[in-house]
Design a protein around this motif. Sequence first.
Motif, PDB file in Angstrom:
ATOM      1  N   UNK A 132       0.848  -1.189   0.000  1.00 51.04           N
ATOM      2  CA  UNK A 132       0.000   0.000   0.000  1.00 51.04           C
ATOM      3  C   UNK A 132       0.883   1.238   0.000  1.00 51.04           C
ATOM      4  N   UNK A 133       0.460   2.259  -0.762  1.00 51.92           N
ATOM      5  CA  UNK A 133       1.236   3.499  -0.837  1.00 51.92           C
ATOM      6  C   UNK A 133       0.315   4.696  -0.690  1.00 51.92           C
ATOM      7  N   UNK A 134       0.758   5.675   0.080  1.00 52.85           N
ATOM      8  CA  UNK A 134       0.043   6.927   0.275  1.00 52.85           C
ATOM      9  C   UNK A 134       0.823   8.026  -0.443  1.00 52.85           C
ATOM     10  N   UNK A 135       0.205   8.690  -1.413  1.00 50.68           N
ATOM     11  CA  UNK A 135       0.864   9.737  -2.196  1.00 50.68           C
ATOM     12  C   UNK A 135       0.436  11.091  -1.663  1.00 50.68           C
ATOM     13  N   UNK A 136       1.418  11.950  -1.361  1.00 49.50           N
ATOM     14  CA  UNK A 136       1.106  13.252  -0.763  1.00 49.50           C
ATOM     15  C   UNK A 136       1.936  14.346  -1.401  1.00 49.50           C
ATOM     16  N   UNK A 137       1.302  15.500  -1.648  1.00 49.16           N
ATOM     17  CA  UNK A 137       1.991  16.652  -2.210  1.00 49.16           C
ATOM     18  C   UNK A 137       3.057  17.168  -1.247  1.00 49.16           C
ATOM     19  N   UNK A 138       4.248  17.439  -1.769  1.00 50.56           N
ATOM     20  CA  UNK A 138       5.325  17.975  -0.934  1.00 50.56           C
ATOM     21  C   UNK A 138       4.961  19.329  -0.342  1.00 50.56           C
ATOM     22  N   UNK A 139       4.096  20.080  -1.043  1.00 47.24           N
ATOM     23  CA  UNK A 139       3.760  21.438  -0.620  1.00 47.24           C
ATOM     24  C   UNK A 139       2.458  21.501   0.171  1.00 47.24           C
ATOM     25  N   UNK A 140       2.109  20.413   0.844  1.00 43.60           N
ATOM     26  CA  UNK A 140       0.954  20.408   1.759  1.00 43.60           C
ATOM     27  C   UNK A 140       1.463  20.099   3.178  1.00 43.60           C
ATOM     28  N   UNK A 141       2.050  21.083   3.863  1.00 42.17           N
ATOM     29  CA  UNK A 141       2.640  20.825   5.184  1.00 42.17           C
ATOM     30  C   UNK A 141       1.658  20.893   6.342  1.00 42.17           C
ATOM     31  N   UNK A 142       0.403  21.241   6.076  1.00 42.88           N
ATOM     32  CA  UNK A 142      -0.545  21.507   7.158  1.00 42.88           C
ATOM     33  C   UNK A 142      -1.535  20.371   7.403  1.00 42.88           C
ATOM     34  N   UNK A 143      -1.375  19.247   6.718  1.00 42.28           N
ATOM     35  CA  UNK A 143      -2.322  18.139   6.869  1.00 42.28           C
ATOM     36  C   UNK A 143      -2.333  17.658   8.311  1.00 42.28           C
ATOM     37  N   UNK A 144      -3.513  17.320   8.807  1.00 40.22           N
ATOM     38  CA  UNK A 144      -3.677  16.931  10.207  1.00 40.22           C
ATOM     39  C   UNK A 144      -3.540  15.421  10.389  1.00 40.22           C
ATOM     40  N   UNK A 145      -2.956  15.039  11.516  1.00 39.20           N
ATOM     41  CA  UNK A 145      -2.775  13.623  11.812  1.00 39.20           C
ATOM     42  C   UNK A 145      -4.112  12.879  11.843  1.00 39.20           C
ATOM     43  N   UNK A 146      -5.138  13.501  12.408  1.00 36.00           N
ATOM     44  CA  UNK A 146      -6.433  12.835  12.472  1.00 36.00           C
ATOM     45  C   UNK A 146      -6.973  12.495  11.098  1.00 36.00           C
ATOM     46  N   UNK A 147      -6.757  13.375  10.126  1.00 32.92           N
ATOM     47  CA  UNK A 147      -7.204  13.092   8.767  1.00 32.92           C
ATOM     48  C   UNK A 147      -6.402  11.949   8.152  1.00 32.92           C
ATOM     49  N   UNK A 148      -5.109  11.890   8.434  1.00 31.48           N
ATOM     50  CA  UNK A 148      -4.279  10.791   7.934  1.00 31.48           C
ATOM     51  C   UNK A 148      -4.754   9.460   8.513  1.00 31.48           C
ATOM     52  N   UNK A 149      -5.080   9.459   9.789  1.00 32.84           N
ATOM     53  CA  UNK A 149      -5.555   8.225  10.431  1.00 32.84           C
ATOM     54  C   UNK A 149      -6.888   7.781   9.841  1.00 32.84           C
ATOM     55  N   UNK A 150      -7.777   8.731   9.551  1.00 30.55           N
ATOM     56  CA  UNK A 150      -9.063   8.368   8.963  1.00 30.55           C
ATOM     57  C   UNK A 150      -8.894   7.851   7.537  1.00 30.55           C
ATOM     58  N   UNK A 151      -7.918   8.387   6.808  1.00 23.18           N
ATOM     59  CA  UNK A 151      -7.642   7.889   5.459  1.00 23.18           C
ATOM     60  C   UNK A 151      -7.131   6.451   5.524  1.00 23.18           C
ATOM     61  N   UNK A 152      -6.246   6.179   6.463  1.00 23.33           N
ATOM     62  CA  UNK A 152      -5.739   4.815   6.635  1.00 23.33           C
ATOM     63  C   UNK A 152      -6.876   3.848   6.947  1.00 23.33           C
ATOM     64  N   UNK A 153      -7.832   4.287   7.730  1.00 25.39           N
ATOM     65  CA  UNK A 153      -8.968   3.435   8.089  1.00 25.39           C
ATOM     66  C   UNK A 153      -9.912   3.208   6.909  1.00 25.39           C
ATOM     67  N   UNK A 154      -9.986   4.188   6.000  1.00 24.49           N
ATOM     68  CA  UNK A 154     -10.981   4.132   4.913  1.00 24.49           C
ATOM     69  C   UNK A 154     -10.504   3.349   3.693  1.00 24.49           C
ATOM     70  N   UNK A 155      -9.192   3.297   3.460  1.00 22.08           N
ATOM     71  CA  UNK A 155      -8.673   2.687   2.230  1.00 22.08           C
ATOM     72  C   UNK A 155      -8.957   1.187   2.193  1.00 22.08           C
ATOM     73  N   UNK A 156      -9.482   0.727   1.066  1.00 21.77           N
ATOM     74  CA  UNK A 156      -9.783  -0.688   0.859  1.00 21.77           C
ATOM     75  C   UNK A 156      -9.318  -1.111  -0.537  1.00 21.77           C
ATOM     76  N   UNK A 157      -8.874  -2.362  -0.639  1.00 20.54           N
ATOM     77  CA  UNK A 157      -8.446  -2.906  -1.919  1.00 20.54           C
ATOM     78  C   UNK A 157      -9.682  -3.196  -2.788  1.00 20.54           C
ATOM     79  N   UNK A 158      -9.660  -2.872  -4.086  1.00 24.23           N
ATOM     80  CA  UNK A 158      -8.578  -2.248  -4.836  1.00 24.23           C
ATOM     81  C   UNK A 158      -8.788  -0.755  -5.061  1.00 24.23           C
TER      82      UNK A 158
END
Length: 264
Positions: A132-158
């Motif tokens: 699994x790979x998470x792609x993120x813009x280098x110029x988005x330094x303000x993303x919140x940890x809570x949003x990252x955790x919710x994305x990890x929970x939501x991702x499903x194959x494929x």
Amino acid sequence: MSAAAAPLPPAAVSPSEAGRWWLLVPAAGFGRRMGGETPKQYLRLGGRPVLEITLSRFAGLPGLAGVVLVTSESLPEDLMPSSDVVGVPIHRVDGGASRALSVRNGLAVFRDRWAGLSPGQGDGLTDGLGEWVMVHDAARPCVLRGDLERLLDAARYPDGALLTAPVRDTIKRVDADGRVTGTVDRRTLRHALTPQMFPVGVLLEAIEQGLVAGAEITDEASAVERLGLAPRVVDSATDNLKITHPEDLGIARAILRRQGVLDD
């Protein structure tokens, strides 16, 4: 998926089931709308490069195994961030002439360089296209940890998943003469943000098919959609600003101060 496509390799149903995942950061662009001679990802906020702050937002997330950082081939050594920033190994890869090509180059690492190696080789990248790979813009330094955790929970194959933001403005449809032809129902509209998360094999196939077809790949999800898949959206906080124009630096600085990331 297209009938001609080769079968995709097996992947865990979700990143949490896999127990690990990788961060891919395309950082080879120059960002000409910013002006100046320094690419925006290396401009400084509070004495720290934007890229360093961006990477630091992922430190300590469960399952993060490593970072694939895609940069220009001529990147000065002093601009290469230390792995201490994120707490996992950083593997640098040469970028391409477009974002899609840079992401393709980063994904090819899993297929070409480390796939098929025995456990313990290749700095831990041993599962190739099933990762699994998470792609993120280098110029988005303000993303919140809570949003990252919710994305990890939501991702499903494929199909994967991506961070989005609801459209808050009224959207008009216009004709070639600049006349309004209707008002769009914004309840079904989202701004596509990053990170976006997919199985490596799915995303690599999607981008390579899109490039061969000459499709405009505006983000990773748009490539995956061409395979007939439907990524899940995760609405994020409004903090997730992408630094694009000079005035965005001041806005990002204010957000990072409010978040407690910067104190200057």
